[in-house]
Design a protein around this motif. Structure first.
Motif, PDB file in Angstrom:
ATOM      1  N   THR A 172      79.483  21.646  32.916  1.00 28.32           N
ATOM      2  CA  THR A 172      80.648  22.319  32.361  1.00 28.32           C
ATOM      3  C   THR A 172      80.349  23.805  32.186  1.00 28.32           C
ATOM      4  O   THR A 172      79.182  24.225  32.205  1.00 28.32           O
ATOM      5  CB  THR A 172      81.031  21.710  30.999  1.00 28.32           C
ATOM      6  N   VAL A 188      80.350  27.439  30.112  1.00 33.24           N
ATOM      7  CA  VAL A 188      80.281  27.959  28.737  1.00 33.24           C
ATOM      8  C   VAL A 188      80.578  29.455  28.675  1.00 33.24           C
ATOM      9  O   VAL A 188      80.844  29.990  27.597  1.00 33.24           O
ATOM     10  CB  VAL A 188      78.910  27.667  28.092  1.00 33.24           C
ATOM     11  N   ILE A 193      88.103  29.595  31.181  1.00 34.11           N
ATOM     12  CA  ILE A 193      87.486  28.333  30.780  1.00 34.11           C
ATOM     13  C   ILE A 193      88.459  27.630  29.850  1.00 34.11           C
ATOM     14  O   ILE A 193      89.012  28.238  28.928  1.00 34.11           O
ATOM     15  CB  ILE A 193      86.142  28.557  30.070  1.00 34.11           C
ATOM     16  N   ASP A 235      76.515  24.587  31.204  1.00 31.98           N
ATOM     17  CA  ASP A 235      76.012  24.082  29.924  1.00 31.98           C
ATOM     18  C   ASP A 235      74.505  23.868  29.905  1.00 31.98           C
ATOM     19  O   ASP A 235      73.913  23.738  28.832  1.00 31.98           O
ATOM     20  CB  ASP A 235      76.729  22.774  29.550  1.00 31.98           C
ATOM     21  N   ASP A 258      89.644  24.195  27.308  1.00 37.97           N
ATOM     22  CA  ASP A 258      89.043  23.537  26.149  1.00 37.97           C
ATOM     23  C   ASP A 258      88.225  22.306  26.504  1.00 37.97           C
ATOM     24  O   ASP A 258      87.446  21.822  25.678  1.00 37.97           O
ATOM     25  CB  ASP A 258      90.126  23.174  25.120  1.00 37.97           C
ATOM     26  N   ALA A 316      86.123  22.567  28.973  1.00 35.78           N
ATOM     27  CA  ALA A 316      84.995  23.243  29.627  1.00 35.78           C
ATOM     28  C   ALA A 316      85.099  23.242  31.153  1.00 35.78           C
ATOM     29  O   ALA A 316      84.130  23.554  31.841  1.00 35.78           O
ATOM     30  CB  ALA A 316      83.649  22.668  29.179  1.00 35.78           C
TER      31      ALA A 316
END
Length: 278
Positions: free
Chosen positions: A125, A127, A86, A141, A88, A90
């Protein structure tokens, strides 16, 4: 070196001034996120799983090729012959073997440099991420889960037994996922109520639902115990373990080598439901 070690042995340098902040070991390789957000890998590289633009094995930490302009890694997971991270922003980037679509880029083409997956869904996105033998799953997300790659045992959880080359939503989880672990041929998540749901191969009871039946949609495990919930989860090749909120550990699945942690295991080969370790 290529010498086996039976005591902890420091790796060669991660780079001048660099330190590791996260790590994941795959089938025959290891990758670490460094303190500057770059990724360094070492080990077998037959399918580009080290991400350095080659298929040359490396016995020292070796930086991957670029993760994208200005991009850094925040989470990483190594599968059997592939690696996913993953970033930055996302999004998800993967590299290595792709014969079943486990890189999620819409192809089955091997990649030896980090390659963005196809869309995780409109405005969605990642997580959390976990890579299995030939599949990859990410918590999104909104608490849903998307999987891609080899689906022959239902481990993608989408109600089919088909491979998927792009991220594909898992069927209804019965709650929001907060932690995920992909095993060889199965996948498990902890839900926001502390229960556990699993799907995929179940021949050794690794789904924990009291049966040996394969599942292609998320299926709740049997009870974890009275007034306890799961807070961490890990999957092995054919077994699953959780840390409970009282600090104990419960495991289920293949027990051929006492992997489930019972002090008196009476030659049991498998356990189909969660059972406390001893």
């Amino acid at each position: 070196t290529y010498t086996d070690r039976n005591t902890p042995t420091q790796t060669s340098s991660l780079g001048t001034g660099r330190t590791a902040v996260a790590i994941s070991s795959g089938g025959y390789h290891t990758c670490a996120i460094l303190d500057d957000g770059s990724v360094s890998c070492w080990g077998k590289n037959s399918d580009g799983q080290l991400g350095d633009g080659t298929t040359t094995n490396r016995n020292t930490p070796t930086q991957t090729s670029s993760l994208g302009t200005g991009r850094t890694a925040v989470a990483i997971s190594s599968g059997s012959l592939h690696t996913c991270a993953i970033l930055d922003d996302a999004s998800v980037s993967c590299w290595g073997y792709n014969g079943a679509g486990q890189l999620g880029d819409g192809t089955t083409t091997r990649r030896n440099t980090p390659t963005q997956t196809s869309s995780l869904g409109t405005n969605r996105t990642a997580v959390a991420i976990s890579s299995g033998y030939g599949h990859t799953c990410a918590i999104l997300d909104d608490g849903s889960v998307s999987c891609w790659g080899y689906g022959g045992h239902g481990q993608l959880g989408d109600g089919t037994y088909q491979n998927q080359t792009t991220p594909t939503l898992v069927a209804d989880l019965g709650g929001n996922a907060i932690e995920i672990a992909a095993g060889r041929l199965h996948t498990c998540v902890i839900l926001d109520d502390g229960s556990v749901s699993c799907w995929g191969s179940n021949f050794a009871g690794q789904l924990g639902d009291g049966t040996g039946a394969e599942r292609n949609v998320p299926t709740q495990t049997d009870s974890l115990g009275e007034n306890v919930t799961a807070v961490n989860i890990a999957t092995g090749v054919y077994h699953t373990c959780v840390v409970l909120n009282d600090g104990t550990v419960s495991c289920w699945g293949d027990n051929e080598y006492n992997a489930l942690g019972w002090s008196n295991w009476s030659n049991a080969r498998e356990e189909l439901s969660p059972r406390l370790t001893e």
